[in-house]
Structure formats: structure tokens, C-alpha cells
Enzyme design. Sequence first.
Site, PDB file in Angstrom:
ATOM      1  N   ALA A  18       0.646  -0.958   0.308  1.00  0.00           N
ATOM      2  CA  ALA A  18      -0.170  -0.083  -0.396  1.00  0.00           C
ATOM      3  C   ALA A  18       0.957   1.006  -0.021  1.00  0.00           C
ATOM      4  O   ALA A  18       0.303   1.786  -1.043  1.00  0.00           O
ATOM      5  CB  ALA A  18      -0.902   0.290   1.630  1.00  0.00           C
ATOM      6  N   SER A 136       4.608  -0.033  15.792  1.00  0.00           N
ATOM      7  CA  SER A 136       3.183  -0.827  16.290  1.00  0.00           C
ATOM      8  C   SER A 136       2.972  -0.184  17.389  1.00  0.00           C
ATOM      9  O   SER A 136       3.561   0.799  17.666  1.00  0.00           O
ATOM     10  CB  SER A 136       3.315  -1.906  16.413  1.00  0.00           C
ATOM     11  OG  SER A 136       1.930  -2.272  16.170  1.00  0.00           O
ATOM     12  N   TYR A 149       7.908  -9.283  20.210  1.00  0.00           N
ATOM     13  CA  TYR A 149       7.150  -7.967  19.029  1.00  0.00           C
ATOM     14  C   TYR A 149       6.893  -6.716  20.025  1.00  0.00           C
ATOM     15  O   TYR A 149       7.459  -6.032  19.185  1.00  0.00           O
ATOM     16  CB  TYR A 149       5.757  -9.070  18.997  1.00  0.00           C
ATOM     17  CG  TYR A 149       5.444  -8.002  17.892  1.00  0.00           C
ATOM     18  CD1 TYR A 149       5.420  -8.024  16.021  1.00  0.00           C
ATOM     19  CD2 TYR A 149       4.004  -6.616  18.221  1.00  0.00           C
ATOM     20  CE1 TYR A 149       4.545  -7.885  15.399  1.00  0.00           C
ATOM     21  CE2 TYR A 149       3.565  -6.049  17.206  1.00  0.00           C
ATOM     22  CZ  TYR A 149       4.131  -6.378  15.144  1.00  0.00           C
ATOM     23  OH  TYR A 149       3.521  -5.690  14.232  1.00  0.00           O
TER      24      TYR A 149
HETATM   25  N1  LIG Z   1      -1.299  -5.719   9.849  1.00  0.00           N
HETATM   26  C1  LIG Z   1      -1.307  -5.229  11.558  1.00  0.00           C
HETATM   27  O1  LIG Z   1      -2.164  -5.095  11.805  1.00  0.00           O
HETATM   28  C2  LIG Z   1      -0.087  -3.985  11.452  1.00  0.00           C
HETATM   29  C3  LIG Z   1       1.308  -3.998  11.049  1.00  0.00           C
HETATM   30  N2  LIG Z   1       2.440  -3.293  12.192  1.00  0.00           N
HETATM   31  C4  LIG Z   1       3.884  -3.616  11.136  1.00  0.00           C
HETATM   32  O2  LIG Z   1       3.394  -3.347   9.664  1.00  0.00           O
HETATM   33  C5  LIG Z   1       4.521  -3.792   8.751  1.00  0.00           C
HETATM   34  C6  LIG Z   1       4.317  -4.690   7.822  1.00  0.00           C
HETATM   35  O3  LIG Z   1       2.653  -5.791   7.928  1.00  0.00           O
HETATM   36  P1  LIG Z   1       2.078  -6.331   7.358  1.00  0.00           P
HETATM   37  O4  LIG Z   1       2.242  -5.366   5.993  1.00  0.00           O
HETATM   38  O5  LIG Z   1       0.917  -6.003   8.729  1.00  0.00           O
HETATM   39  O6  LIG Z   1       1.849  -7.624   7.347  1.00  0.00           O
HETATM   40  P2  LIG Z   1       1.970  -9.228   6.134  1.00  0.00           P
HETATM   41  O7  LIG Z   1       2.668 -10.009   6.622  1.00  0.00           O
HETATM   42  O8  LIG Z   1       1.102  -8.941   5.387  1.00  0.00           O
HETATM   43  O9  LIG Z   1       3.703  -7.868   5.309  1.00  0.00           O
HETATM   44  C7  LIG Z   1       4.774  -8.256   5.929  1.00  0.00           C
HETATM   45  C8  LIG Z   1       6.062  -8.286   4.484  1.00  0.00           C
HETATM   46  O10 LIG Z   1       7.400  -8.779   5.218  1.00  0.00           O
HETATM   47  C9  LIG Z   1       7.792  -9.644   4.190  1.00  0.00           C
HETATM   48  N3  LIG Z   1       8.903  -9.850   5.055  1.00  0.00           N
HETATM   49  C10 LIG Z   1       8.762 -11.208   6.333  1.00  0.00           C
HETATM   50  N4  LIG Z   1      10.562 -11.072   6.786  1.00  0.00           N
HETATM   51  C11 LIG Z   1      10.844 -10.114   6.123  1.00  0.00           C
HETATM   52  C12 LIG Z   1      12.375 -10.688   5.782  1.00  0.00           C
HETATM   53  N5  LIG Z   1      13.357 -10.649   6.494  1.00  0.00           N
HETATM   54  N6  LIG Z   1      13.075  -9.901   5.073  1.00  0.00           N
HETATM   55  C13 LIG Z   1      11.697  -8.756   3.792  1.00  0.00           C
HETATM   56  N7  LIG Z   1      10.654  -8.967   3.456  1.00  0.00           N
HETATM   57  C14 LIG Z   1      10.848  -9.992   4.657  1.00  0.00           C
HETATM   58  C15 LIG Z   1       6.631 -10.766   3.807  1.00  0.00           C
HETATM   59  O11 LIG Z   1       7.124 -11.725   3.178  1.00  0.00           O
HETATM   60  C16 LIG Z   1       5.706 -10.035   3.840  1.00  0.00           C
HETATM   61  O12 LIG Z   1       5.184  -9.654   2.170  1.00  0.00           O
HETATM   62  C17 LIG Z   1       5.098  -4.849   9.712  1.00  0.00           C
HETATM   63  O13 LIG Z   1       6.239  -4.230  10.768  1.00  0.00           O
HETATM   64  C18 LIG Z   1       4.592  -4.998  11.437  1.00  0.00           C
HETATM   65  O14 LIG Z   1       4.908  -5.086  12.415  1.00  0.00           O
HETATM   66  C19 LIG Z   1       2.359  -2.351  13.054  1.00  0.00           C
HETATM   67  C20 LIG Z   1       1.290  -2.414  13.334  1.00  0.00           C
HETATM   68  C21 LIG Z   1       0.166  -3.253  12.342  1.00  0.00           C
HETATM   69  C1  LIG Z   2      -5.379 -12.084  19.095  1.00  0.00           C
HETATM   70  C2  LIG Z   2      -4.057 -12.727  17.414  1.00  0.00           C
HETATM   71  C3  LIG Z   2      -3.542 -10.951  17.337  1.00  0.00           C
HETATM   72  C4  LIG Z   2      -2.551 -11.342  16.487  1.00  0.00           C
HETATM   73  C5  LIG Z   2      -2.086  -9.932  16.212  1.00  0.00           C
HETATM   74  C6  LIG Z   2      -1.167 -10.246  14.916  1.00  0.00           C
HETATM   75  C7  LIG Z   2       0.009  -8.724  15.085  1.00  0.00           C
HETATM   76  C8  LIG Z   2      -0.316  -7.826  15.919  1.00  0.00           C
HETATM   77  C9  LIG Z   2       0.145  -7.161  15.046  1.00  0.00           C
HETATM   78  C10 LIG Z   2       0.350  -5.658  15.318  1.00  0.00           C
HETATM   79  O1  LIG Z   2       1.308  -4.985  15.273  1.00  0.00           O
HETATM   80  C11 LIG Z   2      -0.473  -4.748  16.399  1.00  0.00           C
HETATM   81  C12 LIG Z   2      -1.106  -3.490  17.041  1.00  0.00           C
HETATM   82  C13 LIG Z   2      -1.885  -2.510  17.217  1.00  0.00           C
HETATM   83  C14 LIG Z   2      -2.339  -3.858  18.061  1.00  0.00           C
HETATM   84  C15 LIG Z   2      -2.973  -1.906  19.076  1.00  0.00           C
HETATM   85  C16 LIG Z   2      -3.423  -2.721  20.804  1.00  0.00           C
HETATM   86  C17 LIG Z   2      -2.049  -3.002  21.002  1.00  0.00           C
HETATM   87  C18 LIG Z   2      -2.574  -3.234  22.620  1.00  0.00           C
HETATM   88  C19 LIG Z   2      -2.443  -3.930  23.360  1.00  0.00           C
HETATM   89  C20 LIG Z   2      -3.228  -5.132  24.125  1.00  0.00           C
HETATM   90  O2  LIG Z   2      -3.633  -4.722  25.189  1.00  0.00           O
HETATM   91  O3  LIG Z   2      -3.494  -6.377  23.944  1.00  0.00           O
END
Ligand SMILES: NC(=O)C1=CN([C@@H]2O[C@H](COP(=O)(O)OP(=O)(O)OC[C@H]3O[C@@H](n4cnc5c(N)ncnc54)[C@H](O)[C@@H]3O)[C@@H](O)[C@H]2O)C=CC1
Ligand SMILES: CCCCC/C=C\C=C\C(=O)C/C=C\C/C=C\CCCC(=O)O
Length: 268
Positions: A18, A136, A149
Site C-alpha cells: 500500500a 506499531s 514483538y
Molecule cells: N497488520 C497489522 O495489524 C500491523 C502491522 N504493523 C507492522 O507493519 C509492517 C508490515 O506488516 P503487514 O503488512 O501487516 O504484514 P504482512 O505479513 O502482510 O507483510 C509483511 C511482509 O514482510 C515480508 N518480510 C518478512 N520478513 C522479511 C525479511 N526478513 N526481509 C524482507 N521482507 C520480509 C513478508 O514476506 C511480507 O511480504 C510490519 O512491520 C508490522 O509489524 C504495525 C501495526 C499493525
Molecule cells: C489475537 C491475535 C492478535 C494477533 C495480532 C497480530 C499482530 C499484531 C500486530 C500489531 O502490530 C498490533 C497492532 C496494534 C495493537 C493494538 C493494541 C494493542 C493493545 C495491547 C493489548 O492490550 O493487548
Amino acid sequence: MEGKVAVITGAAKGLGRAFAEILLREGVKVCLCDINTENGRRTEKMLQEKYSNDRVFFMKCDATVDTELESTLNHVIERYGGIDILCNNAGIINEMDWKKTVAVNLSAVIHGTLLGLRYMGKAAGRPHGVIINIASVPGAVPMSYGPVYTASKQGVVGFTHSVGFLSPNLNDVCVNCLCPTFVNADILKCDESAPDFVCSRDAQLVEPSRKMFDEVGIMGPEEVAESFLELVMNESLSGAGFLITRASKSLLRMPLELPELFDKYSSL
Ligand SMILES: NC(=O)C1=CN([C@@H]2O[C@H](COP(=O)(O)OP(=O)(O)OC[C@H]3O[C@@H](n4cnc5c(N)ncnc54)[C@H](O)[C@@H]3O)[C@@H](O)[C@H]2O)C=CC1
Ligand SMILES: CCCCC/C=C\C=C\C(=O)C/C=C\C/C=C\CCCC(=O)O
């Protein structure tokens, strides 16, 4: 933004994809880096069809392998002439393999930022640069089902706040981070069959958190991408973190419990 060059790690899907798409919409050239070649190629094809072949390409890159990350940045510089925007986005949740979680979520972000400061801005004879690290909400508050995490994301927030204070003056590169709440992406599945998406298996911890999805809500990646773009375009902020929820976006000040101390010493 027209003609600028961006590198995004973990860009094959989810938030990284995105972010790539919103930058492409603004005229930026984008290198999509990811460890997953299949998804990376698919996203590359989709974005090239929409925005043209020469403005976006995929490179297989494991962000935790120092030499791969560095050679990827060098390749982008050779191909596009420089780098203006770097997003250290790749992230996993794997409480079992905690070393891997720290390696992807924190060490690779630190290494990416240090490389960015070397290859972007003044140090590289380039105009203003921007580094955005993806943290996050647990970067600021504890998340009970994911202590490792949480630690990795608090590390990202602390590192970004610290390194970002001096980087605009030293390198003309702003370093900021984003802390989104839940986003609709595979990481949320916590799927035991997908080894990189394992959170704590303790149902007592996980189940209450699932209820939180309803309370906090789950954002679409494109909603977070709008905030990402705002931060990329903001040339005055550095060392800042933005908390992004469905309802609002607010500046996250560190250390949270010592705001006066922060104000007193933040200019040092
Ligand atoms: N989805 C959620 O609720 C939230 C996600 N985040 C953060 O956002 C970021 C993106 O996550 P999402 O898009 O949600 O997850 P996602 O799982 O959809 O995408 C993550 C991507 O990172 C790639 N990846 C994993 N290990 C890697 C490595 N060693 N080198 C290069 N690429 C690698 C994966 O292959 C995947 O394409 C992460 O840092 C995550 O912690 C933060 C807050 C909330
Ligand atoms: C129940 C299964 C949860 C799986 C969550 C997996 C990934 C989460 C990735 C994040 O980066 C989470 C983002 C936001 C968290 C928001 C609030 C956390 C509050 C903490 C708590 O009370 O548990």
C-alpha cells in the site's frame, strides 16, 4: 514527489504494498523489496501494469542479511541515480522464534536506517531524504500476547526518536516512525501453519485480544498509507512517532512518562 526514488522492505503485500502504491500515485519510482519472490513478482506485475515498467521493480531481499540490504540499495542507486525515501517496513510476529523477530523487526530497521543515512541526503550529495520506520502500537504500550514483538517495536520507536533528532542537521534526512493499530494484513492471522505469523499460543492471552479487534477496529492498509504519505511529505518533523488509529492520528512523545524531561533535552 515526482521523480523521487523510494525503497520499501516487506513490500510484496500488506502495508508495504500500500505504501508503494501511494508513492507511485504521486510520481515516485519504487523498488519493492521482499523475501517472498512469488508475492513480490505478482505485486511488481500488478503495479507495472498500472504505473509503467520503468517506475517500479521487485528485488528479492532478506532485510536481515546485511549484505543483501546493502547491495539492494546500491542496485537502486545504479538504476535510478539515488534514493530519497526509505521505508523499513518488513515485520513478523513470531514469539517462538524470538531471535528472528528481533532480527526482522528491530536489527534490520536499525541497519536499514544507518545505511539510509549513508546513502541518502547530504552524505550522498542528494537533496533532502526521508526514512520511515514501521513500528506499531506496542511500540508504546505492552501487548500481552506478543512480548517479543512489543520489545522489537519499542526498540524501533526508541531508536527512531533518538537517531531522528540529529539526522536532519547532520545528513538532511528525517527519520520518523508510524505506529498503526490493527491493519487488515496476513500478520493478523496468527496462523500456526504459517511459521512467521505465530503469536503467543496462550488462549487466555489471545482470546481477549481478539475481542479488541471489534473495539479498536481493523484499518485498511490504504488508510495507513495516507498517513504514511503525509509523513513522507513533511520536511519539518524528525525523531517523531505517529500513532494511527481509525479515528485519529496523534504524535507519540517519548519517553511517555517524562514529558518535561523530553522537552528540556530534546534539542541536545
Ligand atoms: N497488520 C497489522 O495489524 C500491523 C502491522 N504493523 C507492522 O507493519 C509492517 C508490515 O506488516 P503487514 O503488512 O501487516 O504484514 P504482512 O505479513 O502482510 O507483510 C509483511 C511482509 O514482510 C515480508 N518480510 C518478512 N520478513 C522479511 C525479511 N526478513 N526481509 C524482507 N521482507 C520480509 C513478508 O514476506 C511480507 O511480504 C510490519 O512491520 C508490522 O509489524 C504495525 C501495526 C499493525
Ligand atoms: C489475537 C491475535 C492478535 C494477533 C495480532 C497480530 C499482530 C499484531 C500486530 C500489531 O502490530 C498490533 C497492532 C496494534 C495493537 C493494538 C493494541 C494493542 C493493545 C495491547 C493489548 O492490550 O493487548
